[in-house]
Enzyme design. Sequence first.
Site, PDB file in Angstrom:
ATOM      1  N   TYR A   1      10.627   2.998   0.198  1.00 34.08           N
ATOM      2  CA  TYR A   1      10.454   1.595   0.921  1.00 34.08           C
ATOM      3  C   TYR A   1       9.414   1.847   0.151  1.00 34.08           C
ATOM      4  O   TYR A   1       9.589   1.049  -1.451  1.00 34.08           O
ATOM      5  CB  TYR A   1       9.844   1.246   2.401  1.00 34.08           C
ATOM      6  CG  TYR A   1       9.052   0.246   2.032  1.00 34.08           C
ATOM      7  CD1 TYR A   1       9.839  -1.253   1.861  1.00 34.08           C
ATOM      8  CD2 TYR A   1       7.789   0.305   1.902  1.00 34.08           C
ATOM      9  CE1 TYR A   1       8.921  -2.492   2.037  1.00 34.08           C
ATOM     10  CE2 TYR A   1       7.317  -1.451   2.793  1.00 34.08           C
ATOM     11  CZ  TYR A   1       7.257  -2.160   2.374  1.00 34.08           C
ATOM     12  OH  TYR A   1       6.631  -3.172   2.308  1.00 34.08           O
TER      13      TYR A   1
ATOM     14  N   ASN B   1       0.523  -1.686  -0.083  1.00 31.70           N
ATOM     15  CA  ASN B   1      -0.104  -0.105  -0.174  1.00 31.70           C
ATOM     16  C   ASN B   1       1.215   0.967  -0.525  1.00 31.70           C
ATOM     17  O   ASN B   1       0.464   2.068  -0.448  1.00 31.70           O
ATOM     18  CB  ASN B   1      -0.996  -0.375   1.542  1.00 31.70           C
ATOM     19  CG  ASN B   1      -0.311   0.707   2.616  1.00 31.70           C
ATOM     20  OD1 ASN B   1      -0.084   1.580   3.160  1.00 31.70           O
ATOM     21  ND2 ASN B   1       0.320  -1.019   3.377  1.00 31.70           N
TER      22      ASN B   1
HETATM   23  C1  15L Z   1       3.896  -3.084   4.173  1.00 30.77           C
HETATM   24  O1  15L Z   1       4.018  -2.564   3.856  1.00 30.77           O
HETATM   25  C2  15L Z   1       5.420  -3.540   5.313  1.00 30.77           C
HETATM   26  O2  15L Z   1       6.024  -4.344   5.556  1.00 30.77           O
HETATM   27  C3  15L Z   1       3.866  -4.120   7.109  1.00 30.77           C
HETATM   28  O3  15L Z   1       5.890  -3.623   7.675  1.00 30.77           O
HETATM   29  C4  15L Z   1       3.542  -2.609   7.334  1.00 30.77           C
HETATM   30  O4  15L Z   1       3.992  -1.461   7.852  1.00 30.77           O
HETATM   31  C5  15L Z   1       1.818  -2.618   6.394  1.00 30.77           C
HETATM   32  O5  15L Z   1       2.922  -1.883   5.259  1.00 30.77           O
HETATM   33  C6  15L Z   1       1.440  -1.072   6.071  1.00 30.77           C
HETATM   34  O6  15L Z   1       1.305  -0.613   6.023  1.00 30.77           O
HETATM   35  O7  15L Z   1       0.454  -1.397   7.357  1.00 30.77           O
END
Ligand code: 15L
Length: 276
Positions: A139, A115
């Site tokens: 990220y 997301n």
């Molecule tokens: C992600 O992509 C992460 O890997 C995870 O640790 C959470 O932070 C998740 O998204 C989220 O948005 O809750």
Amino acid sequence: MTDTPAKPVLLTGASGALGRMLAKALTGEGWTLRMTDIAPFPDPVPAGATFAKADLNDGVAILRLAEGCGAIIHLGGVAVERPFEEILGPNIRGLYHVYEAARREGARVIFASSNHAIGFHERTETIGADAQLLPDGYYGLSKAYGELMGRMYWFKHGVESVFVRIGSAFPEPKDARMLATWLSYADLERLMVRCVVTPEVGCCVVWGASANGRMTWWRDDARAQLGWAPQDSADPFARQLGDKVSGDPIQERYMGGLFCGIGYSRPAPAPAQLFE
Ligand code: 15L
């Protein structure tokens, strides 16, 4: 018992929480898994699986691991917001190695996108899978880049991809935001099965969230084509988590939540109409 893929499936990021869960679940379905991670696999390697430690930066290692595989479930890489230099190797170069291996093997890639590739969309919006990519950090940017890379490999080389834009995959939702974004482990496993066994997927996006009452943010994806519908819901947690908000206006405004606020330095939030 679900359909069993004819060829082994390469699982990167096998030693992480989602990798360990999928390793157990998919081998339990009789799948042959080739697992890899830069960290040792912390559990006993399940029957039907092998594990080899490898760095996603090592293209030769990834090519070797993918030999004979029909699909690559790519969970590997940095999974949280980190400085650019930490993301670059595993998430950008590593992804290139995964796609090169997929091209050589004629394998399908199931890419654990996030997301956070669209994290700066506002929570008041409802967006389709073709909405503008609005990453909320380095990220998220690596996930957006990964989707674009997959698209290039599809159009140029015919490598199939499913981009699974995972919301929040945890054993249970943890806060009010996750009443919308939560993806149960069981729904994730069922989704991964469909991503691998569906005969043709082309290059498509699926939102990775359970059937949560508050999931009004995301729609119009490839779930019907994949034959997947989430079965779990965060709704039973609404009473205990409904008030569990950050109190930070940036985090609460945007879909990406916490990650949007990390290093945020705009004096005022971006006007939404610029992105319509
Ligand atoms: C992600 O992509 C992460 O890997 C995870 O640790 C959470 O932070 C998740 O998204 C989220 O948005 O809750």
